[in-house]
Design a protein around this motif. Structure first.
Motif, PDB file in Angstrom:
ATOM      1  N   ALA A  37       8.329   5.302  -7.200  1.00 33.50           N
ATOM      2  CA  ALA A  37       9.293   4.334  -7.756  1.00 33.50           C
ATOM      3  C   ALA A  37      10.724   4.803  -7.502  1.00 33.50           C
ATOM      4  N   ARG A  38      10.950   6.084  -7.672  1.00 31.78           N
ATOM      5  CA  ARG A  38      12.300   6.612  -7.418  1.00 31.78           C
ATOM      6  C   ARG A  38      12.668   6.491  -5.946  1.00 31.78           C
ATOM      7  N   MET A  39      11.709   6.697  -5.059  1.00 29.49           N
ATOM      8  CA  MET A  39      11.986   6.520  -3.626  1.00 29.49           C
ATOM      9  C   MET A  39      12.311   5.055  -3.332  1.00 29.49           C
ATOM     10  N   LEU A  40      11.613   4.139  -3.994  1.00 32.39           N
ATOM     11  CA  LEU A  40      11.858   2.714  -3.763  1.00 32.39           C
ATOM     12  C   LEU A  40      13.280   2.304  -4.140  1.00 32.39           C
ATOM     13  N   ILE A  41      13.858   2.985  -5.131  1.00 32.69           N
ATOM     14  CA  ILE A  41      15.222   2.627  -5.527  1.00 32.69           C
ATOM     15  C   ILE A  41      16.267   3.524  -4.859  1.00 32.69           C
TER      16      ILE A  41
ATOM     17  N   GLN B 155      -7.133   3.165  -0.187  1.00 27.75           N
ATOM     18  CA  GLN B 155      -7.790   4.077  -1.125  1.00 27.75           C
ATOM     19  C   GLN B 155      -6.957   5.337  -1.315  1.00 27.75           C
ATOM     20  N   ALA B 156      -6.413   5.866  -0.221  1.00 29.78           N
ATOM     21  CA  ALA B 156      -5.589   7.073  -0.321  1.00 29.78           C
ATOM     22  C   ALA B 156      -4.334   6.786  -1.144  1.00 29.78           C
ATOM     23  N   ALA B 157      -3.741   5.608  -0.933  1.00 31.19           N
ATOM     24  CA  ALA B 157      -2.537   5.242  -1.696  1.00 31.19           C
ATOM     25  C   ALA B 157      -2.870   5.083  -3.178  1.00 31.19           C
ATOM     26  N   PHE B 158      -3.959   4.404  -3.493  1.00 27.00           N
ATOM     27  CA  PHE B 158      -4.343   4.214  -4.889  1.00 27.00           C
ATOM     28  C   PHE B 158      -4.666   5.544  -5.551  1.00 27.00           C
ATOM     29  N   ALA B 159      -5.349   6.424  -4.814  1.00 23.25           N
ATOM     30  CA  ALA B 159      -5.688   7.732  -5.375  1.00 23.25           C
ATOM     31  C   ALA B 159      -4.413   8.510  -5.696  1.00 23.25           C
ATOM     32  N   ALA B 160      -3.437   8.450  -4.791  1.00 26.11           N
ATOM     33  CA  ALA B 160      -2.171   9.152  -5.035  1.00 26.11           C
ATOM     34  C   ALA B 160      -1.425   8.533  -6.210  1.00 26.11           C
ATOM     35  N   LEU B 161      -1.345   7.200  -6.236  1.00 20.05           N
ATOM     36  CA  LEU B 161      -0.565   6.519  -7.271  1.00 20.05           C
ATOM     37  C   LEU B 161      -1.237   6.525  -8.638  1.00 20.05           C
ATOM     38  N   GLN B 162      -2.450   7.015  -8.708  1.00 16.11           N
ATOM     39  CA  GLN B 162      -3.116   7.135 -10.001  1.00 16.11           C
ATOM     40  C   GLN B 162      -2.436   8.212 -10.849  1.00 16.11           C
ATOM     41  N   LYS B 163      -1.773   9.151 -10.182  1.00 13.12           N
ATOM     42  CA  LYS B 163      -1.089  10.233 -10.889  1.00 13.12           C
ATOM     43  C   LYS B 163       0.300   9.757 -11.312  1.00 13.12           C
ATOM     44  N   VAL B 164       0.617   9.936 -12.578  1.00 10.98           N
ATOM     45  CA  VAL B 164       1.890   9.486 -13.138  1.00 10.98           C
ATOM     46  C   VAL B 164       3.073  10.046 -12.355  1.00 10.98           C
ATOM     47  N   GLU B 165       3.035  11.352 -12.068  1.00  9.87           N
ATOM     48  CA  GLU B 165       4.188  11.951 -11.390  1.00  9.87           C
ATOM     49  C   GLU B 165       4.391  11.388  -9.983  1.00  9.87           C
ATOM     50  N   LEU B 166       3.301  10.995  -9.320  1.00  8.66           N
ATOM     51  CA  LEU B 166       3.451  10.408  -7.988  1.00  8.66           C
ATOM     52  C   LEU B 166       3.903   8.950  -8.068  1.00  8.66           C
TER      53      LEU B 166
ATOM     54  N   ARG C 215      11.231   8.588   3.943  1.00  9.72           N
ATOM     55  CA  ARG C 215      11.625   7.201   3.735  1.00  9.72           C
ATOM     56  C   ARG C 215      10.402   6.406   3.323  1.00  9.72           C
ATOM     57  N   VAL C 216      10.641   5.342   2.566  1.00 10.63           N
ATOM     58  CA  VAL C 216       9.548   4.462   2.162  1.00 10.63           C
ATOM     59  C   VAL C 216       8.989   3.796   3.414  1.00 10.63           C
ATOM     60  N   ASN C 217       7.684   3.776   3.531  1.00  5.81           N
ATOM     61  CA  ASN C 217       7.022   3.100   4.641  1.00  5.81           C
ATOM     62  C   ASN C 217       6.975   1.607   4.306  1.00  5.81           C
TER      63      ASN C 217
END
Length: 157
Positions: free
Chosen positions: A21-25, A5-16, A52-54
């Motif tokens: 995505a930038r961290m993933l690459i 839920q915390a991850a989805f709430a954060a990823l709902q924001k475009v900038e996050l 770092r990406v978890n």
């Protein structure tokens, strides 16, 4: 324990989402506030001063959900979604505080649309949940409902 839920709430924001995505690459040159929020959601780790990406976030979260038998406040959530507010006032207050802590950042202001979007992650009854959070003083708002924020009362440990 990881919280989807915390991850989805954060990823709902475009900038996050863009920052993640930038961290993933491999791009780590991002605003500290975005990195900190993604870390708070469990999506990033801070290792020796570097974000770092978890990599294990998804596997750990799924495993925790599958092995966990609902206890405590989790018994009111089905696959992380609120089935209704508890009748017991103590449980209701604790559940509202838990959800506010997972979904809202202290000191940040939200429009009603942003609040609704975050609450939609955990409830189909968005107006009812929003009203309960305001009624129990976990979310504060201006009279016309155009601006919401996590109340000081909700931020207490």
């Amino acid at each position: 324990m990881p919280s989807w839920q915390a991850a989805f709430a954060a990823l709902q924001k475009v900038e996050l989402r863009e920052a993640y995505a930038r961290m993933l690459i491999g791009d780590s040159e991002l605003p500290e506030a975005s990195l900190a929020r993604l870390r708070q959601a469990g999506l990033l780790l801070l290792v020796e001063g570097e974000y770092r990406v978890n990599e294990s976030f998804y596997a750990e979260t799924l495993e925790a959900e599958q092995r966990q038998k609902p206890q405590g406040l989790q018994r009111y959530l089905s696959l992380g979604k609120l089935e209704g507010l508890p009748q017991n006032r103590t449980d209701r207050e604790a559940l509202l505080r838990l959800l506010c802590g997972r979904l809202f950042e202290p000191g940040k202001h939200y429009s009603e649309a942003e609040v609704n979007g975050l609450l939609r992650v955990v409830s189909d009854d968005v107006p009812g949940l929003r009203r309960a959070m305001v009624d129990y003083d976990y979310l504060a708002r201006v009279r016309d409902g155009s601006d919401y924020w996590l109340s000081e009362f909700a931020a207490l440990p």
